[in-house]
Structures are given as C-alpha cells and as structure tokens.
Design a protein around this motif. Structure first.
Motif, PDB file in Angstrom:
ATOM      1  N   ALA A 139       0.829  -1.207   0.000  1.00 48.85           N
ATOM      2  CA  ALA A 139       0.000   0.000   0.000  1.00 48.85           C
ATOM      3  C   ALA A 139       0.863   1.256   0.000  1.00 48.85           C
ATOM      4  N   ALA A 140       1.954   1.232   0.766  1.00 46.17           N
ATOM      5  CA  ALA A 140       2.863   2.379   0.795  1.00 46.17           C
ATOM      6  C   ALA A 140       3.525   2.591  -0.561  1.00 46.17           C
ATOM      7  N   ARG A 187      14.029   1.071   1.508  1.00 45.05           N
ATOM      8  CA  ARG A 187      13.622   2.289   2.204  1.00 45.05           C
ATOM      9  C   ARG A 187      14.613   3.423   1.967  1.00 45.05           C
ATOM     10  N   ARG A 188      15.896   3.152   2.162  1.00 45.54           N
ATOM     11  CA  ARG A 188      16.898   4.205   2.010  1.00 45.54           C
ATOM     12  C   ARG A 188      16.937   4.732   0.578  1.00 45.54           C
ATOM     13  N   SER A 244      15.622   9.046  -3.382  1.00 50.41           N
ATOM     14  CA  SER A 244      15.067   9.382  -4.697  1.00 50.41           C
ATOM     15  C   SER A 244      13.924  10.383  -4.572  1.00 50.41           C
ATOM     16  N   LEU A 245      13.065  10.221  -3.574  1.00 51.18           N
ATOM     17  CA  LEU A 245      11.980  11.181  -3.366  1.00 51.18           C
ATOM     18  C   LEU A 245      12.532  12.562  -3.009  1.00 51.18           C
ATOM     19  N   PRO A 277       8.631  11.347   5.017  1.00 50.50           N
ATOM     20  CA  PRO A 277       8.584  10.741   6.357  1.00 50.50           C
ATOM     21  C   PRO A 277       7.646   9.540   6.435  1.00 50.50           C
ATOM     22  N   PHE A 278       6.593   9.534   5.623  1.00 53.54           N
ATOM     23  CA  PHE A 278       5.689   8.385   5.570  1.00 53.54           C
ATOM     24  C   PHE A 278       6.438   7.141   5.098  1.00 53.54           C
ATOM     25  N   VAL A 279       7.257   7.288   4.054  1.00 50.08           N
ATOM     26  CA  VAL A 279       8.052   6.166   3.547  1.00 50.08           C
ATOM     27  C   VAL A 279       9.049   5.700   4.595  1.00 50.08           C
ATOM     28  N   ALA A 280       9.732   6.650   5.231  1.00 47.17           N
ATOM     29  CA  ALA A 280      10.729   6.293   6.239  1.00 47.17           C
ATOM     30  C   ALA A 280      10.103   5.540   7.406  1.00 47.17           C
TER      31      ALA A 280
END
Length: 423
Positions: free
Chosen positions: A14-15, A76-77, A82-83, A181-184
């Motif tokens: 979902a993320a 994640r990193r 990239s974002l 921050p949501f991804v992290a």
C-alpha cells in the motif's frame, strides 16, 4: 476470539502504491507546464520537449541501477533519497531563468528520481515480500501510474490556469516532500525486519541475503548474464514495442491527432482520462490473470488486441459518435496490462536473484521504444500531414510482438546463469 492480523507485506504494498501514485503525478506535470513556460520565457516547444525527453530517457535507463541500489542499500533508504531528489528538482524549477536550468532540474534531477520510484520499485517489492499473489499485487502497483495521472492532472491543470505554473511545481514538490517521512516510517526492506516470512511463503523459507557487491557492477553483471539468454531479448523487444505504441505514440500524439480532426482539446484530453480509468481495471485484472494463466498467452492476446485497436483508430476518427469512445475503452483496458506477465516471465527467465535488475533493463527498452514512437510519429505527421501511417505501422508491430512472445521459453536456457557448462 483472536483476530487475524494483516500481513505486513500488504502494508508495504500500500505504501509503494502511494509512492508510485505520486511519482506518476510528477511525470504527468510537464503536460501542464509546456505552454506556460513557452509563454513566459519565450522558449520553443522543441527546447522544452528536449528537457522532457531527457527526463524520459533517464527515467528508463536508471531503472536497473535503481534495482541494484535497492539490493545493496535497501528499499527504504533508496526510495527516501530518490523522493528527496524529486522534491528538490521540482522545487528548483521555480527559480529557473535559463534553458540549462530546465534541463538540469527537470531533465536530470527529476528524471533520475522518478526513474528510481517507478516500476522497478514495484517489481523489487513484489519479488521480496510476496510469494503468493505476485501477479495481482504487481497489477495493482502498475495500475497506480494511471491512477496518478487521473488524480493529479485535473488538479494541476486548474492550478496552472488560475494561479500560474509556479503554483504547480510548488504543490508537486510539497506533496513529494510530505510522503518522505511516511516512507521512512512504513517501509521495511525485508520481511525478516518485522519478524515475518514473505506473504504465502512456506515455513522455513528465508529472506535472500543482502547483496554486498558494487551496485554499478551488479547492474551491469545482471545485464551480462541476462543478455546471454534469447528470452531476455524477446522480452526486451516486446517491451520496446509496448513503449512505442503506448507512451510514445498514443500518449504523446492522440490529443493533437484529435485536434487535426476538429475535436476540441478538452474533449480529446477526456479520451485519455477514459483510457486511464479502464487501464486501472485492465492492469489490475491482468495481474490477477497472470497468477492463473500462462503469461506468454496473456501477452499474445494483449499485443494482438492492441494491434487491432490501433488499426481501427483511423476509421474511428471518421465515426461521429461511438468511434473514439470505443477505442478509448478497448485500448485503455490494454494500456499497460503487459507489465504483470512481463515481470513474471522475466523472473522465470533470469531467475529470482537477477529478476528485478533484469526487469529494469527491460523497462529501459520500453522507454527507448517510447522515444522512438514519439519521434517517429512526429516525423510522419510533419512529412505527410497525417498520422494514419503511424497508427497502421504501430498496429502491425503489435501483431509482430504477439507472435514473438510465444517464442519465450521454447528452448533450453543455455548457457546457465551461473556460468557452469552443461554436462
């Protein structure tokens, strides 16, 4: 009574859907910036398109290296970095005043960032987190690219019209920055990070060990191993045709072709929106089907039906009511339905270890095809003052692709990927 917990693989999926959704919105942004930039700076459309073309090429070529980075440094990193690059690149466009800045900010920075947060990210997550339902999940993640365009384009167009193009770039940069921050927080590199096995994995199945080799050498090494296999080239060739007949041809030239036939621009853009809606349905269904049927035959039907749709398009322009809407529905169902079965066949061809990186190279072929399709159709229109030959040639090469994909897996895959000689 104990409640059944949701497997964390679905949380990660979902993320990733959200990330791909936003990335698709970023890639759709140039379509609402071209005319405002042309008016404010006096830059030619060819110059602006050159920056967009650079973006598209880097978007495709960075894929295999992004997959290698994810293997070496983690999903994640790599995604967070990239974002961040995307957010910075889009934000800096507010301060540009020279063409080299457009090429640097939008062409290079945004191209590199969006290329990392693209189909390769979805393929890597699906391969690492899922054993069961891989096709369905890949279909959903791929469909997010169409959903992103549907969600963002009307809003971005309205912002550009009422508040200027800088409001568009600032809004896009802010949205991308907000999801970092949501991804992290949500992303995890491997199921073992949360004490789980991949979804659908049998007991005792362990995660693949992280790759410690140089990402550049890993990407090139995977290409070298895959290039020894005929099936890899069949997949890359068919995906080249896929790019040429979707993003390159229809995505770039359908609206001006409609205007050539007296159809207003807003109405023509509505056709692309309809395609996006049906693409969401078709690609998700394609993922479900690829879990249950031979992917070669799915690709045979996808490319064959797309070819028929493109051969029908010249006649559709001459029909008063149902011609183009029928094309939009039929073609939309097939827009990127090729991705889930192509991902599955890539993994079967090169093996699970090299699968994500090899798919990255196949995506690069897709983007090269998109560039060839866009340029070729433009040359045809300029020389002949009609797009009809372009539609016909595209339909024919889709038919060729439908035959080529049936050859995949017909012969033993020799030599082996490990470098061992057959006994």
């Amino acid at each position: 009574m104990s409640q059944r917990k949701i497997h964390y693989a679905w949380v990660v999926a979902a993320a990733v859907f959200v990330v791909l959704l936003c990335s698709a919105g970023v890639r759709a942004t140039p379509s609402v910036l071209i005319v405002p930039l042309e008016r404010e700076f006096g830059w030619s459309r060819a110059l602006i398109s050159g920056a967009v073309s650079l973006n598209l090429v880097l978007y495709g070529l960075v894929g295999p290296f992004a997959a290698a980075l994810m293997q070496a440094f983690g999903i994640r990193r790599t995604t967070v970095v990239s974002l961040s690059i995307i957010a910075v690149g889009v934000a800096l466009t507010n301060f540009m005043s020279a063409p080299w800045q457009l090429f640097s900010f939008w062409g290079v920075l945004v191209g590199l960032g969006t290329g990392t947060t693209a189909m390769v990210l979805g393929a890597t997550v699906v391969h690492r987190w899922f054993v069961a339902r891989r096709g369905l999940v890949m279909g959903l993640l791929t469909a997010s690219t169409a959903t992103g365009q549907l969600v963002f384009l009307p809003v971005l167009a309205s912002l550009a019209e009422h508040h200027g193009w800088r409001s568009v770039s600032l809004s896009v940069a802010a949205i991308v920055a907000l999801i970092i921050p949501f991804v992290a927080l949500v992303f995890r590199d491997r199921p073992s990070d949360v004490g789980a096995r991949p979804y659908g994995a049998a007991p005792g199945v362990e995660d693949e060990a992280p790759v410690s080799t140089n990402p550049l050498l890993n990407a090139l090494g995977a290409l070298g191993r895959a290039a020894r296999l005929r099936d890899f080239w069949l997949l890359a060739g068919s995906f080249f045709i896929c790019g040429a007949t979707t993003n390159g041809l229809v995505g770039t030239h359908l609206v001006p072709a409609c205007m050539d036939h007296g159809i207003p621009e807003v109405q023509a853009a509505g056709l692309l929106a309809v395609m996006g809606i049906f693409d969401l349905v078709g690609t998700t269904a394609s993922g479900w089907l690829s879990d249950r049927f031979d992917s070669r035959w799915l690709l045979f039907w996808y490319y064959g039906l797309r070819g028929l749709a493109l051969l029908y398009l010249p006649a559709a322009f001459e029909m008063s009511v149902f011609g183009l809407p029928l094309f939009a529905v039929f073609y939309g169902l097939d827009w990127i339905a090729t991705v889930p079965p192509t991902v599955r066949l890539t993994t079967q061809t090169v093996g699970p270890a090299d699968g994500p990186i090899a798919f990255g190279w196949i995506v690069a072929a897709h983007q090269v095809g998109a560039g060839v399709g866009a340029l070729g159709a433009g040359v045809v229109r300029t020389a002949l003052e009609t797009y009809t030959p372009a539609w016909v040639v595209a339909g024919i090469i889709c038919m060729v692709a439908s035959v080529l994909v049936l050859r995949i897996g017909r012969r033993p895959r020799l030599p082996s990927l490990t470098g061992e000689q057959p006994a």
